[in-house]
Design a protein around this motif. Structure first.
Motif, PDB file in Angstrom:
ATOM      1  N   LEU A  35       0.474   3.864   2.825  1.00  0.00           N
ATOM      2  CA  LEU A  35       0.988   3.675   4.178  1.00  0.00           C
ATOM      3  C   LEU A  35       2.399   4.200   4.354  1.00  0.00           C
ATOM      4  CD1 LEU A  35      -0.437   0.150   4.945  1.00  0.00           C
ATOM      5  CD2 LEU A  35      -1.044   2.305   6.020  1.00  0.00           C
ATOM      6  N   PHE A  36       2.930   4.829   3.337  1.00  0.00           N
ATOM      7  CA  PHE A  36       4.297   5.277   3.462  1.00  0.00           C
ATOM      8  C   PHE A  36       4.381   6.782   3.543  1.00  0.00           C
ATOM      9  CE2 PHE A  36       4.492   1.240   1.212  1.00  0.00           C
ATOM     10  CZ  PHE A  36       5.125   0.526   2.211  1.00  0.00           C
ATOM     11  N   CYS A  37       5.246   7.245   4.428  1.00  0.00           N
ATOM     12  CA  CYS A  37       5.584   8.647   4.542  1.00  0.00           C
ATOM     13  C   CYS A  37       4.362   9.545   4.480  1.00  0.00           C
ATOM     14  CB  CYS A  37       6.605   9.033   3.477  1.00  0.00           C
ATOM     15  SG  CYS A  37       8.199   8.293   3.802  1.00  0.00           S
ATOM     16  N   PHE A  63      -3.743   4.048  12.692  1.00  0.00           N
ATOM     17  CA  PHE A  63      -2.681   3.887  11.691  1.00  0.00           C
ATOM     18  C   PHE A  63      -1.920   2.584  11.919  1.00  0.00           C
ATOM     19  CE2 PHE A  63      -2.057   8.495  10.381  1.00  0.00           C
ATOM     20  CZ  PHE A  63      -2.126   8.227   9.037  1.00  0.00           C
ATOM     21  N   ALA A 108      -1.528  -0.521   9.463  1.00  0.00           N
ATOM     22  CA  ALA A 108      -0.189  -0.884   9.000  1.00  0.00           C
ATOM     23  C   ALA A 108       0.090  -2.339   9.311  1.00  0.00           C
ATOM     24  CB  ALA A 108       0.859   0.016   9.657  1.00  0.00           C
ATOM     25  N   ALA A 161       0.461   8.695   3.810  1.00  0.00           N
ATOM     26  CA  ALA A 161      -0.375   8.081   4.826  1.00  0.00           C
ATOM     27  C   ALA A 161      -1.261   9.118   5.493  1.00  0.00           C
ATOM     28  CB  ALA A 161       0.494   7.385   5.865  1.00  0.00           C
ATOM     29  N   PRO A 171       0.796  -1.223   0.000  1.00  0.00           N
ATOM     30  CA  PRO A 171       0.000   0.000   0.000  1.00  0.00           C
ATOM     31  C   PRO A 171       0.830   1.275   0.000  1.00  0.00           C
ATOM     32  CG  PRO A 171       0.003  -1.025   2.151  1.00  0.00           C
ATOM     33  CD  PRO A 171       0.653  -1.996   1.225  1.00  0.00           C
TER      34      PRO A 171
END
Lengths: 487, 246
Positions: B202-204, B220, B224, B207, B199
């Motif tokens: 979900l990064f940096c 979160f 995650a 998100a 996904p």
């Protein structure tokens, strides 16, 4: 980036290597930014030696592009944040900051990230040294009990931050998930006597700074960017006092500095040193003769200096309340011989009386303004005036009843030292006294400043001291003081 | 060995799993991009996570789901790995009543089917989890989650020991993570084994851009966690419970 295609793949001859490095260096002048990514071949394989702060893995220097295997384990564990304060850290390798990784430009890094099975949370890693989506994060999200692997080519030299980039990113960083990876330039870094790893970061605890017990992460404080702790190397005092870094006089020091954030920018400064060289932001630009260097959150710097004189150096964030009130302080102890040409140490300590008159008196002594003619006083008048003058000028040290403070300020009560003086002590009041004396059998070694008073006032104080504390029936005249002053 | 354990456990049969009704609700997805609000029909949910004792009974009746027989496609090597040592040292009441962990999504799903139930959807699970605790130790679920993340929960806690919510359901937080039927939904991908489709949300920064509430970091973490899973994964802190449509 340096154009790595210039770097030989099958070089056996060291002299040839040097020539090619020279060519590479010459090329770099025209092409100081990243060029095309044609890569030299990789030969051999090593497993990276990783270290905890403040240690740094050994220098790499000249060699072929090599495959470097990095094994890094994520561990969630409760550790000390400050004395009596625990925190549940999320770590790369069991400590905060995470393990220091050292590779060389052109290396192929095979990165293995392990998420310990007892961990609660998924994690990943974003290395700023990676050219690729998410700095590796995209390829490395792993559940507890899993390992992941990805590889990257170290294209750019420099000192880079790595951190966890799993949602919520801020919380993972705030809990300790960051470290440094150094990509040495092709030609290596110049030799120094010591290399240290120091990383600043802040912690947002549910309790105030110093509140005992286990502390939770406080999201509101993190959003407000209002940390309870700002620390060097993961906890308050991690590398201070008994855990300070140590070097010797004459040695050179290189600091690999990082700032994990998550929010604050560090105004990094070493109290008592000047950075001879700073690799600005951990890149290739070198600045010289720097007092304080900015380290961005998620950024780095390399600083070098030579320790010329002994003493303790304080590494601080010069946003100074962070250093002295929130913990952002580490120390380097420098031992060895003094060098008074560079730093004298304390040459003199004197009491400073800020009123202009006193300075005049101390400096000019006999050439003071001509005294006004003041009529002599009676014993009663001198006792009354002397009592007031004593309380303003003498009492702070010699105490209200003239008893002094044992071992520090000598007594005036029944003082054999005072009574033995022909000038009744006027010289001491007028000119001050310094060095070791013995009063009633006890030794004192302190400094009494010259007191800025005129003859009339000195006469009153001395009359008061002799009659009140020493059972003398004495009236000291201003004219007597005037005579002693001239001597 | 399993047979011996079954005999030992037979002395303390696992009580039939109580179920409670979770009322119908409109579930607002955590990620804005994750479609719009979803209507969740009322359903019944196991009040407690599935225990080791209950799962052992399932395995003894369905030996294809034992650690020896299971296909790697359906569960990795750590499947039920905590049983071998702990269960052989005599009947351990504590362990029998602890939530079963080290189970894959496939195994959890098979268990629920064997009971005439199914795994909850993520929307159902999240809806049930919204119900506030009635336990006086905690003001709200966020307190429980934070204690849990800070590892302040006792190791080896038994089911029903953390908190009960207003619907009469226990320990949705604070004990173990729980499988959902569509755990990989957040991946926006049919095949969560495809790492290229992990996904991006979900990064940096992305998100927080997509999140309905950027400060809801407890949520979160849960999303995650789900995103890090694959169907044959097992985890020392990952269990499940079942639901049934009304």
């Amino acid at each position: 980036m340096k154009n790595l295609s210039y770097f030989p793949s099958t070089l056996r001859n060291f002299a040839g290597l040097l020539v090619l490095i020279f060519l590479t260096a010459a090329c770099r002048q025209e092409q100081s930014t990243q060029g095309d990514a044609t890569l030299g071949a990789v030969e051999g394989e090593v497993t990276a030696q990783l270290t905890d702060a403040p240690e740094v893995p050994p220098h790499i220097g000249l060699r072929h592009n090599t495959k470097v295997i990095v094994q890094l384990e994520v561990i969630e564990k409760t550790m000390r944040l400050s004395d009596g304060v625990d925190y549940t850290f999320w770590t790369f390798g069991g400590k905060v900051p995470g393990k220091f990784i050292r590779v060389r430009q052109g290396d192929l890094v095979e990165f293995h990230l392990h998420n310990h099975p007892d961990n609660m949370l998924p994690h990943n890693i974003d290395l700023h040294a990676v050219t690729g989506p998410g700095g590796g994060a995209e390829a490395s999200l792993i559940a507890p009990g899993k390992s992941t692997q990805f590889s990257f080519r170290a294209l750019n030299q420099g000192l880079y931050v790595y951190h966890c980039a799993t949602a919520p990113v801020g919380m993972h960083i705030a809990n300790g998930m960051y470290g440094l990876i150094l990509v040495e330039p092709l030609e290596g870094l110049p030799p120094v006597d010591h290399e240290f790893y120091v990383m600043q970061s802040e912690f947002y605890t549910s309790g105030k700074n110093g509140e005992k017990g286990h502390q939770d992460f406080d999201m509101q404080k993190a959003l407000d960017e209002n940390p309870a702790y700002v620390v060097m190397n993961g906890s308050v005092g991690a590398n201070a006092g008994a855990n300070a870094m140590t070097v010797k006089v004459g040695e050179t020091v290189r600091l690999f500095l990082g700032n994990g954030g998550p929010n604050l920018v560090s105004s990094f400064h070493v109290i008592g040193e000047i950075f001879d060289k700073v690799w600005v932001e951990g890149g290739s630009l070198i600045n010289t003769d720097v007092q304080t260097t900015l380290i961005p959150a998620g950024g780095s710097a390399i600083a070098e200096f030579k320790c010329e004189v002994p003493g303790t150096l304080h590494l601080v964030d010069h946003s100074i309340f962070r250093a002295f009130n929130k913990g952002a302080l580490a120390q380097i102890k420098v031992t060895g011989e003094d060098n008074h040409d560079i730093y004298s140490g304390k040459q003199k300590e004197e009491v400073y009386l800020p009123e202009g008159a006193s300075i005049q008196t101390i400096n000019s002594g006999k050439s003071a303004k001509p005294a006004e003619i003041i009529p002599e006083k009676s014993t009663e008048e001198r006792m009354a005036a002397g009592k007031t003058l004593y309380s303003h000028n003498c009492m702070a040290c010699h105490m209200e009843q003239g008893t002094g403070i044992a071992g520090t300020f000598p007594p005036l009560v029944n003082s054999d030292f005072l009574l033995a003086r022909k000038d009744k002590g006027a010289g001491i009041v007028l000119h001050g006294l310094q060095g070791e004396i013995t009063v009633n059998g006890v030794k004192y070694n302190n400094i009494m400043p010259a007191v800025s008073l005129n003859d009339d006032e000195v006469a009153s104080i001395l009359t008061f001291v002799h009659n009140q504390f020493n059972r003398q029936n004495t009236l000291i005249k201003a004219s007597d003081v005037g005579q002693w002053r001239e001597k | 060995m399993i047979r011996l354990l079954v005999l030992l456990l037979a002395a303390t049969p696992a009580p039939a799993q109580d179920m409670k009704v979770v009322p119908a609700a409109v579930f607002k997805p955590f990620f804005k991009g994750d479609s719009t609000a979803t209507a969740v029909k009322a359903f019944t949910m196991d009040t407690k996570a599935v225990t080791n004792a209950a799962f052992l009974k399932f395995v003894s009746n369905n030996p294809q789901w034992s650690a020896q027989n299971i296909q790697r496609l359906f569960a990795e090597a750590e499947y039920l790995s905590h049983w071998t040592s702990a269960f052989t040292e005599g009947l351990d009441h504590q362990l029998a009543n602890q939530p079963v962990v080290n189970v894959s999504w496939f195994a959890a799903r098979a268990y629920c089917q064997s009971q005439g139930k199914r795994l909850p959807s993520m929307a159902e699970w999240e809806t049930a989890a919204l119900s506030a605790p009635v336990d006086s130790r905690y003001q709200n679920t966020n307190d429980i989650i934070l204690d849990w993340y800070s590892r302040k929960m006792p190791e080896g806690a038994t089911v029903g020991s953390v908190y009960r919510n207003q619907d009469g359901i226990y320990d949705l937080f604070g004990l173990v993570w729980e499988w959902t039927e569509d755990f990989d939904r957040v991946n926006f991908s049919d095949d969560s084994r495809n790492s290229a489709e992990l996904p991006a949300g979900l990064f940096c920064g992305s998100a927080s851009i997509d999140a309905a509430d950027a400060a809801d970091y407890a949520t979160f973490v849960r999303y995650a966690f789900r995103a890090s899973l694959k169907g044959n994964y097992t985890g020392r802190k990952l269990g499940f419970r079942c639901v049934k449509s009304l």
